[in-house]
Design an enzyme around this catalytic site. Structure first.
Site, PDB file in Angstrom:
ATOM      1  N   LEU A   1      23.744  61.113  61.082  1.00  0.00           N
ATOM      2  CA  LEU A   1      24.680  60.049  61.431  1.00  0.00           C
ATOM      3  C   LEU A   1      25.896  60.740  62.029  1.00  0.00           C
ATOM      4  O   LEU A   1      26.348  61.770  61.508  1.00  0.00           O
ATOM      5  CB  LEU A   1      25.102  59.255  60.188  1.00  0.00           C
ATOM      6  CG  LEU A   1      24.028  58.414  59.477  1.00  0.00           C
ATOM      7  CD1 LEU A   1      24.613  57.783  58.220  1.00  0.00           C
ATOM      8  CD2 LEU A   1      23.465  57.347  60.397  1.00  0.00           C
ATOM      9  N   ASP A   2      26.440  60.195  63.124  1.00  0.00           N
ATOM     10  CA  ASP A   2      27.631  60.837  63.681  1.00  0.00           C
ATOM     11  C   ASP A   2      28.792  60.683  62.705  1.00  0.00           C
ATOM     12  O   ASP A   2      28.742  59.894  61.761  1.00  0.00           O
ATOM     13  CB  ASP A   2      27.968  60.290  65.064  1.00  0.00           C
ATOM     14  CG  ASP A   2      28.309  58.805  65.064  1.00  0.00           C
ATOM     15  OD1 ASP A   2      29.310  58.446  64.411  1.00  0.00           O
ATOM     16  OD2 ASP A   2      27.592  58.018  65.694  1.00  0.00           O
ATOM     17  N   ALA A   3      29.840  61.441  62.917  1.00  0.00           N
ATOM     18  CA  ALA A   3      30.913  61.557  61.928  1.00  0.00           C
ATOM     19  C   ALA A   3      31.509  60.205  61.547  1.00  0.00           C
ATOM     20  O   ALA A   3      31.841  59.961  60.381  1.00  0.00           O
ATOM     21  CB  ALA A   3      32.005  62.495  62.440  1.00  0.00           C
TER      22      ALA A   3
ATOM     23  N   THR B   1      30.070  57.207  61.778  1.00  0.00           N
ATOM     24  CA  THR B   1      29.109  56.219  61.294  1.00  0.00           C
ATOM     25  C   THR B   1      28.941  56.363  59.792  1.00  0.00           C
ATOM     26  O   THR B   1      28.833  57.470  59.264  1.00  0.00           O
ATOM     27  CB  THR B   1      27.753  56.385  61.999  1.00  0.00           C
ATOM     28  OG1 THR B   1      27.922  56.150  63.397  1.00  0.00           O
ATOM     29  CG2 THR B   1      26.742  55.382  61.464  1.00  0.00           C
TER      30      THR B   1
END
Length: 320
Positions: A175-177, A179
């Site tokens: 998951l990107d930072a 999200t």
């Protein structure tokens, strides 16, 4: 009037949630969950007649099909997997509640090789890899999806127990930072490969917050599919959760694992994402687990993941 008698009557009059519903519900943070978690192991022995057992000739055929003379007794395998005590596991087998490779067996003397068979108890797949750990993490925004970060940013290890760190868990996908939400952690490399391999098409569900109102046409467009710079993409499911005029909450499900795919599809339709939370993987949901907490998966949840990736994948696919 006898107040204690009244209390007993009030308690008995309350309707209890059916056991099946309790088993299927995502457990709260810190609870193990699963269909056996609330059971006294010694009460798992059923005396009812509702469960059909195979005929004697069928049972003999099933025994012959799955019995491995060089293997381990089935009740011992189940006990080592944490289902119940060996005595209770013997009873589960005798009652016809255990299936090996899809064949119901009723003979406790049967032997199997654990890494060569699939076992279900009451329809729930049993994980035989007891040395593996499976953890659900509710990732807050601002945490990078790495086990540690040389730049000193918050990372996954900051939220794990010492035992989990010692078990060398790693994250399943990313998951990107910014999200938030459900991130699985495990030291089971095979399951990780299957969950992230595009051919298995594992669905993931997100709640998306965007600015302003969103027309019905957006949902139709995303279901029909759009063309991004790295190829076409369509959502598997789209739901409008509500709007107050200044912002709108949506839910989307898709099986693509392309980088920042949810943010990019909403950028494409003119609704940049303000907040993004992954709430589900397959039938697993984050439920009311608090952000920043970790918990081990329940038996039912793990069985679902194993079943989700148990069939042979199709050819092709896109990298996750």
């Amino acid at each position: 009037m006898n107040s204690s008698g009244t209390d007993r009557h009030a308690d008995s009059s309350q309707r209890r949630e059916p056991r099946a519903a309790r088993a299927a519900r995502t457990p709260k943070a810190g609870q193990s969950g699963g269909p056996f978690s609330s059971e006294d192991p010694q009460r798992m022995i059923s005396t009812g007649t509702g469960r059909a057992k195979p005929r004697r000739d069928e049972a003999e055929e099933n025994f012959t099909a799955v019995h491995d003379p060089e293997g381990i007794r089935l009740q011992k395998v189940l006990a080592q997997a944490g289902v119940a005590s060996r005595r209770v596991c013997e009873a589960l087998i005798s009652e016809g509640r255990v299936a090996v490779d899809g064949k119901v067996v009723i003979e406790p003397g049967i032997r199997v090789t654990p890494d060569q068979v699939t076992i279900h108890v009451d329809g729930v797949r049993v994980s035989l890899a007891v040395e593996h750990q499976y953890v659900m993490f509710n990732k807050p925004a601002g945490v990078v999806t790495t086990m540690s970060d040389p730049q000193g940013r918050p990372s996954i290890n900051d939220f794990l127990t010492e035992d989990m760190i010692a078990a060398r868990l790693f994250h399943v996908g990313r998951l990107d930072a910014e999200t938030e939400g459900l991130l699985l952690l495990t030291n089971d490399g095979e399951l990780t490969n299957r969950l992230t391999h595009p051919s298995y098409e594992v669905p993931k569900t997100y709640v998306v917050e965007v600015a302003g109102p969103v027309t019905k046409a957006v949902g139709k467009t995303l279901r029909a599919g759009i063309e991004l710079e790295d190829g076409p993409i369509a959502v598997d499911d789209y739901r409008h959760l509500g709007s107050d005029g200044s912002r709108t909450m949506l839910q989307v499900t898709l099986h693509s694992g392309r980088n920042r795919i949810v943010r990019r599809i909403f950028d494409h339709v003119g609704h940049p994402v303000l907040r993004l939370v992954r709430t589900g993987i397959g039938e697993l949901t984050i439920g009311d687990q608090q952000q920043g907490t970790v918990r081990e998966l329940g038996r039912f949840e793990l069985g679902h993941l194993l079943d989700l990736t148990s069939s042979d994948p199709g050819a092709g696919g896109e990298p996750r």
